[in-house]
Scaffold this motif. Structure first.
Motif, short mmCIF file in Angstrom:
data_model
loop_
_atom_site.label_atom_id
_atom_site.label_comp_id
_atom_site.label_asym_id
_atom_site.label_seq_id
_atom_site.Cartn_x
_atom_site.Cartn_y
_atom_site.Cartn_z
N ILE A 39 -14.50 -16.49 27.46
CA ILE A 39 -13.51 -16.14 26.59
C ILE A 39 -13.85 -14.99 25.49
O ILE A 39 -12.93 -14.34 25.43
CB ILE A 39 -13.09 -17.66 25.90
N ASN A 40 -14.87 -15.24 24.95
CA ASN A 40 -15.16 -13.92 24.06
C ASN A 40 -15.13 -12.72 24.62
O ASN A 40 -15.01 -11.79 23.96
CB ASN A 40 -16.82 -14.40 23.60
N MET A 41 -15.43 -12.47 25.87
CA MET A 41 -15.43 -11.04 26.40
C MET A 41 -14.18 -10.94 26.83
O MET A 41 -13.68 -9.62 26.72
CB MET A 41 -16.65 -11.31 27.90
N GLN A 42 -13.31 -11.91 27.16
CA GLN A 42 -11.99 -11.33 27.41
C GLN A 42 -11.33 -10.85 26.05
O GLN A 42 -10.55 -9.94 26.18
CB GLN A 42 -11.33 -12.71 27.83
N VAL A 43 -11.80 -11.44 24.83
CA VAL A 43 -11.05 -11.05 23.86
C VAL A 43 -11.71 -9.56 23.38
O VAL A 43 -10.87 -8.81 22.95
CB VAL A 43 -11.46 -11.97 22.40
N LEU A 44 -12.83 -9.34 23.60
CA LEU A 44 -13.48 -8.03 23.46
C LEU A 44 -12.91 -6.99 24.36
O LEU A 44 -12.72 -5.91 23.76
CB LEU A 44 -15.17 -8.27 23.65
N VAL A 45 -12.67 -7.33 25.69
CA VAL A 45 -12.12 -6.36 26.55
C VAL A 45 -10.57 -6.15 26.06
O VAL A 45 -10.32 -4.86 25.95
CB VAL A 45 -11.99 -6.95 27.86
N ALA A 46 -9.94 -7.04 25.68
CA ALA A 46 -8.55 -6.83 24.84
C ALA A 46 -8.46 -5.94 23.61
O ALA A 46 -7.85 -5.18 23.76
CB ALA A 46 -8.08 -8.28 24.41
N GLN A 47 -9.54 -6.17 22.74
CA GLN A 47 -9.81 -5.13 21.60
C GLN A 47 -10.24 -3.77 22.19
O GLN A 47 -9.57 -2.88 21.71
CB GLN A 47 -10.73 -5.59 20.88
N MET A 48 -11.05 -3.67 23.13
CA MET A 48 -11.54 -2.43 23.69
C MET A 48 -10.27 -1.63 24.33
O MET A 48 -9.96 -0.39 24.19
CB MET A 48 -12.55 -2.51 24.81
N TYR A 49 -9.11 -2.33 25.09
CA TYR A 49 -8.12 -1.78 25.52
C TYR A 49 -7.23 -1.38 24.46
O TYR A 49 -6.75 -0.33 24.49
CB TYR A 49 -7.59 -2.74 26.33
N TYR A 50 -7.04 -2.26 23.39
CA TYR A 50 -6.06 -1.97 22.40
C TYR A 50 -6.55 -0.61 21.62
O TYR A 50 -5.66 -0.03 21.18
CB TYR A 50 -6.10 -2.90 21.30
N THR A 51 -7.65 -0.39 21.31
CA THR A 51 -8.32 0.79 20.52
C THR A 51 -8.65 1.70 21.06
O THR A 51 -8.75 2.84 20.96
CB THR A 51 -9.66 0.32 19.86
N GLY A 52 -8.75 1.71 22.68
CA GLY A 52 -9.16 2.68 23.64
C GLY A 52 -10.89 3.12 23.51
O GLY A 52 -11.28 4.09 23.58
N TYR A 53 -11.51 1.77 23.16
CA TYR A 53 -12.94 1.97 22.68
C TYR A 53 -13.74 1.72 24.51
O TYR A 53 -13.59 0.43 24.89
CB TYR A 53 -13.45 0.85 21.94
N GLY A 54 -14.22 2.90 25.10
CA GLY A 54 -14.78 2.77 26.27
C GLY A 54 -13.92 2.85 27.43
O GLY A 54 -14.55 2.72 28.60
N VAL A 55 -12.86 2.67 27.12
CA VAL A 55 -11.86 2.59 28.14
C VAL A 55 -10.36 3.43 27.69
O VAL A 55 -10.11 3.27 26.44
CB VAL A 55 -11.36 1.32 28.52
N PRO A 56 -9.56 4.06 28.55
CA PRO A 56 -8.28 4.63 27.87
C PRO A 56 -7.66 3.55 27.27
O PRO A 56 -7.38 2.44 27.78
CB PRO A 56 -7.53 5.21 29.19
#
Length: 100
Positions: A39-56
């Motif tokens: 779950i923690n990594m799911q949240v982190l992936v979501a944040q990365m997508y929202y901010t474009g950090y490491g991924v478009p």
């Protein structure tokens, strides 16, 4: 400075390229753990997508991952617009401070 130029022309990577590659690798590793159900990594992936950090940047994918994480912890919606690494417990603590 001369030494750095020599490395760049001989096939070495610039620091910015190294950092960008590390961030992309962090995203890939985090995504793997998120898909495995962390779950923690799911949240982190979501944040990365929202901010474009490491991924478009992709708000739709961010929502998908937060929806998945929210099945176990509804407080994850509080962190969707936060920088990667900011977690729901941080958000909850901020709210408690404001109530006192």
């Amino acid at each position: 400075m001369e030494n750095q130029r020599g490395r760049e022309s001989s096939g070495g990577m610039r620091l910015s390229e190294v950092v960008a590659e590390c961030v992309k690798r962090w995203f890939r590793d985090t995504l793997k753990e998120a898909k495995a159900g962390d779950i923690n990594m799911q949240v982190l992936v979501a944040q990365m997508y929202y901010t474009g950090y490491g991924v478009p940047r992709d708000a739709q994918m961010g929502r998908i991952w937060l929806t998945r994480a929210s099945r176990s912890r509804s407080s994850v919606w509080k962190v969707c617009d936060k920088h990667p690494g900011y977690n729901a417990s941080d958000s909850d603590s901020d709210e408690l401070k404001g109530e006192n």
